[in-house]
Write a protein that holds these residues in place. Sequence first.
Motif, PDB file in Angstrom:
ATOM      1  N   ASN A 131       6.739 -10.086   6.664  1.00 28.81           N
ATOM      2  CA  ASN A 131       7.291  -8.768   7.260  1.00 28.81           C
ATOM      3  C   ASN A 131       6.269  -7.940   6.974  1.00 28.81           C
ATOM      4  N   LEU A 132       6.101  -7.209   7.904  1.00 29.09           N
ATOM      5  CA  LEU A 132       5.211  -5.780   7.767  1.00 29.09           C
ATOM      6  C   LEU A 132       6.225  -4.633   8.004  1.00 29.09           C
ATOM      7  N   PHE A 133       6.349  -3.864   6.675  1.00 29.50           N
ATOM      8  CA  PHE A 133       7.175  -2.491   6.852  1.00 29.50           C
ATOM      9  C   PHE A 133       6.138  -1.451   6.888  1.00 29.50           C
ATOM     10  N   LEU A 134       6.517  -0.684   7.887  1.00 27.24           N
ATOM     11  CA  LEU A 134       5.783   0.757   7.847  1.00 27.24           C
ATOM     12  C   LEU A 134       6.758   1.901   7.798  1.00 27.24           C
TER      13      LEU A 134
ATOM     14  N   ALA B 247      11.945  -3.222  -3.461  1.00 23.91           N
ATOM     15  CA  ALA B 247      12.797  -4.464  -2.993  1.00 23.91           C
ATOM     16  C   ALA B 247      12.306  -5.097  -1.689  1.00 23.91           C
ATOM     17  N   LEU B 248      11.502  -4.054  -0.886  1.00 24.59           N
ATOM     18  CA  LEU B 248      10.806  -4.423   0.399  1.00 24.59           C
ATOM     19  C   LEU B 248       9.520  -5.202   0.078  1.00 24.59           C
ATOM     20  N   ALA B 249       9.014  -4.929  -1.050  1.00 28.13           N
ATOM     21  CA  ALA B 249       7.546  -5.608  -1.269  1.00 28.13           C
ATOM     22  C   ALA B 249       7.661  -6.683  -1.732  1.00 28.13           C
ATOM     23  N   LYS B 250       8.779  -7.325  -2.040  1.00 25.08           N
ATOM     24  CA  LYS B 250       9.038  -8.770  -2.481  1.00 25.08           C
ATOM     25  C   LYS B 250       8.652  -9.709  -1.175  1.00 25.08           C
ATOM     26  N   ASP B 251       7.775 -10.229  -1.507  1.00 23.10           N
ATOM     27  CA  ASP B 251       7.207 -11.350  -0.536  1.00 23.10           C
ATOM     28  C   ASP B 251       7.020 -10.857   1.031  1.00 23.10           C
ATOM     29  N   ASN B 252       6.747  -9.317   0.925  1.00 23.33           N
ATOM     30  CA  ASN B 252       6.169  -8.819   2.085  1.00 23.33           C
ATOM     31  C   ASN B 252       5.247  -7.806   2.046  1.00 23.33           C
ATOM     32  N   LEU B 253       4.829  -7.286   3.060  1.00 21.15           N
ATOM     33  CA  LEU B 253       3.791  -6.279   3.056  1.00 21.15           C
ATOM     34  C   LEU B 253       4.486  -5.126   3.452  1.00 21.15           C
ATOM     35  N   VAL B 254       4.139  -3.828   2.718  1.00 19.65           N
ATOM     36  CA  VAL B 254       4.581  -2.513   2.996  1.00 19.65           C
ATOM     37  C   VAL B 254       3.387  -1.521   3.002  1.00 19.65           C
ATOM     38  N   PHE B 255       3.343  -0.715   3.990  1.00 22.22           N
ATOM     39  CA  PHE B 255       2.448   0.491   4.135  1.00 22.22           C
ATOM     40  C   PHE B 255       3.560   1.649   4.260  1.00 22.22           C
ATOM     41  N   VAL B 256       3.520   2.480   3.008  1.00 18.65           N
ATOM     42  CA  VAL B 256       4.163   3.712   3.005  1.00 18.65           C
ATOM     43  C   VAL B 256       3.518   4.901   2.608  1.00 18.65           C
ATOM     44  N   SER B 257       3.652   6.181   3.098  1.00 14.29           N
ATOM     45  CA  SER B 257       3.382   7.292   2.763  1.00 14.29           C
ATOM     46  C   SER B 257       4.339   8.308   2.217  1.00 14.29           C
ATOM     47  N   THR B 258       3.662   8.987   1.090  1.00 12.69           N
ATOM     48  CA  THR B 258       4.605   9.986   0.603  1.00 12.69           C
ATOM     49  C   THR B 258       3.884  11.308  -0.061  1.00 12.69           C
ATOM     50  N   HIS B 259       4.702  12.326  -0.153  1.00 11.08           N
ATOM     51  CA  HIS B 259       4.242  13.361  -0.860  1.00 11.08           C
ATOM     52  C   HIS B 259       4.655  13.376  -2.370  1.00 11.08           C
ATOM     53  N   ASP B 260       5.351  12.474  -2.591  1.00  7.51           N
ATOM     54  CA  ASP B 260       5.972  12.425  -4.106  1.00  7.51           C
ATOM     55  C   ASP B 260       4.881  11.690  -4.973  1.00  7.51           C
TER      56      ASP B 260
ATOM     57  N   ILE C 101       0.917  -0.934  -0.119  1.00  2.37           N
ATOM     58  CA  ILE C 101      -0.067  -0.087   0.062  1.00  2.37           C
ATOM     59  C   ILE C 101       0.726   1.304   0.068  1.00  2.37           C
ATOM     60  N   LEU C 102       0.598   2.309  -0.836  1.00  7.85           N
ATOM     61  CA  LEU C 102       1.261   3.505  -0.954  1.00  7.85           C
ATOM     62  C   LEU C 102       0.274   4.511  -0.883  1.00  7.85           C
ATOM     63  N   LEU C 103       0.433   5.378   0.129  1.00  3.97           N
ATOM     64  CA  LEU C 103      -0.533   6.395   0.632  1.00  3.97           C
ATOM     65  C   LEU C 103      -0.042   7.890   0.268  1.00  3.97           C
TER      66      LEU C 103
END
Length: 533
Positions: free
Chosen positions: A422-425, A448-461, A343-345
């Motif tokens: 893994n869940l990366f925040l 790289a982090l999203a391969k076989d893992n879950l990522v929740f990340v926020s960005t202004h970009d 997920i990208l926010l």
Amino acid sequence: MINNYLKRNKEKLITSFGTPKDDWFDFEQIERYFRKKDNSHSFQVLSYKTCNDLDFQELFMFVDRTHSKVGQQYLYNKLRTIPASTDATGKHEKLITRFTENIEFRLSVQHQLSKLSTHEAYYISSLFQDELLKPPKWYFIVHLLSFTSLLSLIMSFFNPGILLVLSGVFIINVAVHYWNKKNLYQYIGSIPQLLKLNGIARELYKNSSLQEINPNLSKSIGIIDKVRNRMSFFNLETKLQGDVQMLFWLMFELFKILFLLEPMLLFGVLGQLDKKRKEIEDIFIFVGQIDSILSVASLRKGLNNYCIPEIVDQRQMLVAKDVYHPLIYNCVKNSISVSKKSILLTGSNMSGKTSFIRTIGVNVLTGLTLNTCFAEQFSMPYIRLYSAIRISDDLLNDKSYYFEEVLTIKNMIDESKNGKLNLFLLDEIFKGTNTIERISAGKAVLSALAKDNLVFVSTHDIELADLLKDEYELYHFSENVNNRTIDFDYKIKIGKLKNRNAIRILEINDYPESIIKEAIDISKELNNMNRNQ
């Protein structure tokens, strides 16, 4: 008067069930058991970095409804440590139901646990976690002096001149006795509390439903009982120090000096306890588990909405329906479903991006440790939790914000290859560097982090959203900017953010017109440059 006190205490226990504690939290002591506990067998021990990002201390103060210091220490360790399995969950849920439905049963347990509510109970764990004092090499002299005192006292009835020998020995004994006082004071709290802990465990163990927690505990209770008589001396010492009974205290003190009772009893008891560390810890864990289970029951009772999480086998799947953050007053509930993508926010400051990421992290943590989520529904795989949300300069070690961020995310990259899910925040990845390199490095790292893992990340970009659309589901938070107001609804929305309101927000906050005009012109120019590239 006693009946009135018991009645008031009962009413207090009934009304406090389901409400947060109104208490002072001494985290230095609360963490004592966790810091020295061997948790290497667990699925994950939450790092101090992730704890800081998730406001762990505030979360603990909210969920902690324990009645004893032992239970409080045990609950802290429980919340910091994701267990290797969920084998005990069923037993715990049965007890939670019974605590909730059977008031008399709950009150009887609360009454026992509250006996360990004094500050001294924090030190019980030191008896099985710390190195206990060993007698010095010259300790044999203590026994020799004690025997000499006894022999001299007996012989003085036949030969009064022996009293001179007894006086000389007594002077030496005074020095040894007060040398030992500093040793005694180290245990004047913990040993009497251990006696109390063992008695409470014995009472609780009489209940068949509580016996299921540790069917073999009676053996440990019996072993500690064998040392009870010697340990009772420390209870007497505590009472004499607390009461105004100077004459009796003085006589008792002279008697102890004459025969050097304190050092002999102290090192005798410590020697016995040193061989019984496992039994003490078994009893500690038994009482701590009961109190932590009762605490979860109270937590759930006070929530308008909660659920028991569903642990699924599918990797990279997370479903949250009407999820909320328990520490945010009137928190707006949101729903999200993740399957195979991360997920990208996107969204402006204060729109709710970071709070939502924390909400997911907190619910994963309490779901895996307390079997409780703040949501209508929460489904997730068994997952480890890492975060890079709150990063600051480390001035003492001469590390810039960017360097600290680089090290934190490098650790995430290393963990992403650990073979576990893994869940990366992450919040605003690489915001400590320039735009072009931030977007370039951010894209590479997030892929790289999203391969076989879950990522929740926020960005202004917004550019990151375009670069990662094949690997990440895009969501955003937005605000409504009216003539003179900014309204946030804190609701998550599908897709990337399309409207940018930063300059408009400057305008409604009465920035000079010349600044607004120049900002708009530069913005248009930069957008045209990007389109032509």
